[in-house]
Design a protein around this motif. Structure first.
Motif, PDB file in Angstrom:
ATOM      1  N   ARG A   1       0.801  -1.231   0.000  1.00 38.73           N
ATOM      2  CA  ARG A   1       0.000   0.000   0.000  1.00 38.73           C
ATOM      3  C   ARG A   1       0.833   1.280   0.000  1.00 38.73           C
ATOM      4  O   ARG A   1       0.519   2.231  -0.716  1.00 38.73           O
ATOM      5  N   GLU A   2       1.884   1.312   0.801  1.00 37.83           N
ATOM      6  CA  GLU A   2       2.634   2.566   0.948  1.00 37.83           C
ATOM      7  C   GLU A   2       3.213   3.033  -0.390  1.00 37.83           C
ATOM      8  O   GLU A   2       3.057   4.204  -0.772  1.00 37.83           O
ATOM      9  N   ASP A   3       3.851   2.102  -1.107  1.00 40.67           N
ATOM     10  CA  ASP A   3       4.443   2.484  -2.394  1.00 40.67           C
ATOM     11  C   ASP A   3       3.375   2.759  -3.447  1.00 40.67           C
ATOM     12  O   ASP A   3       3.560   3.621  -4.326  1.00 40.67           O
ATOM     13  N   ILE A   4       2.253   2.056  -3.370  1.00 43.00           N
ATOM     14  CA  ILE A   4       1.167   2.304  -4.321  1.00 43.00           C
ATOM     15  C   ILE A   4       0.607   3.709  -4.117  1.00 43.00           C
ATOM     16  O   ILE A   4       0.404   4.464  -5.080  1.00 43.00           O
ATOM     17  N   ARG A   5       0.373   4.075  -2.870  1.00 41.32           N
ATOM     18  CA  ARG A   5      -0.183   5.393  -2.593  1.00 41.32           C
ATOM     19  C   ARG A   5       0.785   6.506  -2.974  1.00 41.32           C
ATOM     20  O   ARG A   5       0.383   7.556  -3.494  1.00 41.32           O
ATOM     21  N   ALA A   6       2.076   6.279  -2.722  1.00 45.86           N
ATOM     22  CA  ALA A   6       3.067   7.336  -2.956  1.00 45.86           C
ATOM     23  C   ALA A   6       3.469   7.458  -4.422  1.00 45.86           C
ATOM     24  O   ALA A   6       3.628   8.573  -4.930  1.00 45.86           O
ATOM     25  N   GLU A   7       3.608   6.295  -5.099  1.00 44.80           N
ATOM     26  CA  GLU A   7       4.210   6.341  -6.427  1.00 44.80           C
ATOM     27  C   GLU A   7       3.483   5.507  -7.489  1.00 44.80           C
ATOM     28  O   GLU A   7       3.875   5.528  -8.654  1.00 44.80           O
ATOM     29  N   GLY A   8       2.462   4.754  -7.083  1.00 43.45           N
ATOM     30  CA  GLY A   8       1.810   3.872  -8.042  1.00 43.45           C
ATOM     31  C   GLY A   8       2.703   2.717  -8.445  1.00 43.45           C
ATOM     32  O   GLY A   8       2.638   2.212  -9.578  1.00 43.45           O
ATOM     33  N   VAL A   9       3.553   2.283  -7.506  1.00 44.66           N
ATOM     34  CA  VAL A   9       4.564   1.259  -7.787  1.00 44.66           C
ATOM     35  C   VAL A   9       4.437   0.136  -6.765  1.00 44.66           C
ATOM     36  O   VAL A   9       4.100   0.365  -5.600  1.00 44.66           O
ATOM     37  N   VAL A  10       4.718  -1.087  -7.209  1.00 39.18           N
ATOM     38  CA  VAL A  10       4.846  -2.226  -6.305  1.00 39.18           C
ATOM     39  C   VAL A  10       6.261  -2.753  -6.416  1.00 39.18           C
ATOM     40  O   VAL A  10       6.698  -3.145  -7.499  1.00 39.18           O
ATOM     41  N   ARG A  11       6.991  -2.717  -5.310  1.00 34.24           N
ATOM     42  CA  ARG A  11       8.362  -3.236  -5.293  1.00 34.24           C
ATOM     43  C   ARG A  11       8.362  -4.579  -4.566  1.00 34.24           C
ATOM     44  O   ARG A  11       8.010  -4.656  -3.385  1.00 34.24           O
ATOM     45  N   ALA A  12       8.750  -5.615  -5.275  1.00 34.56           N
ATOM     46  CA  ALA A  12       8.740  -6.956  -4.687  1.00 34.56           C
ATOM     47  C   ALA A  12       9.738  -7.835  -5.434  1.00 34.56           C
ATOM     48  O   ALA A  12      10.000  -7.627  -6.618  1.00 34.56           O
ATOM     49  N   PRO A  13      10.282  -8.828  -4.750  1.00 39.20           N
ATOM     50  CA  PRO A  13      11.252  -9.717  -5.391  1.00 39.20           C
ATOM     51  C   PRO A  13      10.569 -10.890  -6.101  1.00 39.20           C
ATOM     52  O   PRO A  13       9.343 -11.040  -6.044  1.00 39.20           O
ATOM     53  N   PHE A  14      11.358 -11.679  -6.795  1.00 42.37           N
ATOM     54  CA  PHE A  14      10.973 -12.982  -7.339  1.00 42.37           C
ATOM     55  C   PHE A  14       9.774 -12.908  -8.301  1.00 42.37           C
ATOM     56  O   PHE A  14       8.724 -13.512  -8.056  1.00 42.37           O
ATOM     57  N   PRO A  15       9.902 -12.193  -9.412  1.00 44.74           N
ATOM     58  CA  PRO A  15       8.769 -11.994 -10.319  1.00 44.74           C
ATOM     59  C   PRO A  15       8.288 -13.262 -11.015  1.00 44.74           C
ATOM     60  O   PRO A  15       7.170 -13.282 -11.549  1.00 44.74           O
ATOM     61  N   ASP A  16       9.102 -14.313 -11.026  1.00 46.01           N
ATOM     62  CA  ASP A  16       8.704 -15.540 -11.720  1.00 46.01           C
ATOM     63  C   ASP A  16       8.118 -16.594 -10.784  1.00 46.01           C
ATOM     64  O   ASP A  16       7.662 -17.648 -11.243  1.00 46.01           O
ATOM     65  N   VAL A  17       8.136 -16.324  -9.499  1.00 42.58           N
ATOM     66  CA  VAL A  17       7.634 -17.300  -8.525  1.00 42.58           C
ATOM     67  C   VAL A  17       6.116 -17.175  -8.427  1.00 42.58           C
ATOM     68  O   VAL A  17       5.580 -16.083  -8.257  1.00 42.58           O
ATOM     69  N   ARG A  18       5.447 -18.313  -8.536  1.00 43.77           N
ATOM     70  CA  ARG A  18       3.985 -18.323  -8.497  1.00 43.77           C
ATOM     71  C   ARG A  18       3.470 -18.710  -7.116  1.00 43.77           C
ATOM     72  O   ARG A  18       4.110 -19.464  -6.386  1.00 43.77           O
ATOM     73  N   GLY A  19       2.299 -18.196  -6.792  1.00 40.08           N
ATOM     74  CA  GLY A  19       1.659 -18.543  -5.535  1.00 40.08           C
ATOM     75  C   GLY A  19       0.157 -18.656  -5.719  1.00 40.08           C
ATOM     76  O   GLY A  19      -0.466 -17.776  -6.315  1.00 40.08           O
ATOM     77  N   ALA A  20      -0.421 -19.738  -5.225  1.00 36.65           N
ATOM     78  CA  ALA A  20      -1.877 -19.920  -5.277  1.00 36.65           C
ATOM     79  C   ALA A  20      -2.475 -19.257  -4.039  1.00 36.65           C
ATOM     80  O   ALA A  20      -2.922 -19.924  -3.104  1.00 36.65           O
ATOM     81  N   VAL A  21      -2.449 -17.944  -4.029  1.00 41.47           N
ATOM     82  CA  VAL A  21      -2.850 -17.178  -2.850  1.00 41.47           C
ATOM     83  C   VAL A  21      -4.312 -17.439  -2.508  1.00 41.47           C
ATOM     84  O   VAL A  21      -5.137 -17.704  -3.380  1.00 41.47           O
ATOM     85  N   VAL A  22      -4.634 -17.355  -1.209  1.00 38.24           N
ATOM     86  CA  VAL A  22      -5.971 -17.713  -0.746  1.00 38.24           C
ATOM     87  C   VAL A  22      -6.642 -16.528  -0.055  1.00 38.24           C
ATOM     88  O   VAL A  22      -5.998 -15.739   0.640  1.00 38.24           O
ATOM     89  N   HIS A  23      -7.942 -16.412  -0.275  1.00 40.15           N
ATOM     90  CA  HIS A  23      -8.758 -15.365   0.342  1.00 40.15           C
ATOM     91  C   HIS A  23      -8.968 -15.704   1.815  1.00 40.15           C
ATOM     92  O   HIS A  23      -9.320 -16.832   2.155  1.00 40.15           O
ATOM     93  N   GLU A  24      -8.763 -14.720   2.696  1.00 37.70           N
ATOM     94  CA  GLU A  24      -8.908 -14.964   4.121  1.00 37.70           C
ATOM     95  C   GLU A  24     -10.329 -15.387   4.484  1.00 37.70           C
ATOM     96  O   GLU A  24     -10.542 -16.145   5.440  1.00 37.70           O
ATOM     97  N   GLY A  25     -11.309 -14.920   3.715  1.00 34.64           N
ATOM     98  CA  GLY A  25     -12.684 -15.313   3.958  1.00 34.64           C
ATOM     99  C   GLY A  25     -12.913 -16.794   3.727  1.00 34.64           C
ATOM    100  O   GLY A  25     -13.726 -17.428   4.415  1.00 34.64           O
TER     101      GLY A  25
END
Length: 267
Positions: free
Chosen positions: A131-155
């Motif tokens: 959120r912080e970088d998105i609000r400030a610059e419209g950017v997402v800084r994160a490593p490992f762009p090729d790594v996949r994740g089957a992310v799950v909804h907390e609900g």
């Protein structure tokens, strides 16, 4: 039957409370500060810290089932918490693991009563760290762009807990919980961009930069190394959808696009 939910104001605990109420259960929600809980109407909100079971007093009165969220503190105090719950007459547990089977998880498995362990891999809510970088610059800084994740909804995690706490057929089950889509970070950024209605850029960071970011947030060196190392080379369960949610809930998991739409206001 009263069901005690620990970590009731957390990312998953709120959903456990909500889904239990929808099922008509009596819910006692444990939180450090009831005044700030903002939980659904119908929940009995009580003050307490499950990391400190000796202070819980009458919290277990009339409770027959408990949902435990394992945090760093309860990982060690978990056995005492489970012992107190059993002494009060608790007959069923669900436990949201802390990433491995530690003292709390083991105590539940050896409790002699009905139990279910929930083993989610990567939460969709982890995107809130951007959120912080998105609000400030419209950017997402994160490593490992090729790594996949089957992310799950907390609900979805919360709903599985509610099912296991109120229905039969889930005793001694350890459920790997993940989504149906194995997404990279840039793919999630693209989906989030559509939900927010503005262009976001993905910027790759290094392994070292990712560790340093956690250190700057006060995370210990050991924990920072572990977390970043996990994301660099996650286990197969983290990126291989296995259908658990479909089997338990009778429907597909919610998508990251749904999560992004629901949470766009938080960015």
């Amino acid at each position: 039957m009263t069901i005690l939910v620990t970590g009731a104001t957390g990312n998953t605990g709120r959903h456990v409370v909500d889904h239990l109420l929808k099922r008509g259960a009596r819910v006692r929600a444990l939180t450090r500060d009831p005044a700030k809980a903002k939980l659904p109407e119908g929940a009995e909100v009580v003050a307490g810290n499950h990391n400190e079971p000796a202070t819980l007093g009458s919290v277990f009165d009339g409770v027959t089932a408990v949902h435990i969220t394992v945090t760093s503190g309860v990982a060690e105090s978990g056995p005492e918490f489970v012992k107190k719950a059993l002494a009060a007459g608790v007959e069923r547990f669900t436990i949201l693991w802390g990433g491995y089977v530690g003292p709390a998880e083991q105590a539940v498995a050896e409790s002699g009563v009905t139990w279910t362990r929930l083993e989610p891999q990567e939460f969709m809510a982890n995107a809130l760290d951007w959120r912080e970088d998105i609000r400030a610059e419209g950017v997402v800084r994160a490593p490992f762009p090729d790594v996949r994740g089957a992310v799950v909804h907390e609900g979805d995690i919360g709903e599985v807990a509610a099912v296991a706490l109120t229905e039969e057929g889930h005793h001694e089950k350890a459920y790997t919980i993940n989504g149906d889509e194995a997404l990279t970070a840039p793919e999630r950024v693209s989906i989030l961009s559509k939900a927010l209605g503005r262009e976001l850029r993905y910027v790759e960071t290094s392994h070292e930069q990712a560790v340093q970011k956690l250190l700057d947030q006060g995370v210990s060196q050991a924990d920072a190394d572990y977390v970043v190392g996990w994301h660099a080379d996650p286990p197969p369960e983290a990126y291989t959808p296995d259908g658990t949610l479909q089997r338990v809930l009778g429907r597909p998991p919610r998508t990251f696009a749904q999560w992004a739409e629901e949470n766009a206001h938080r960015f």
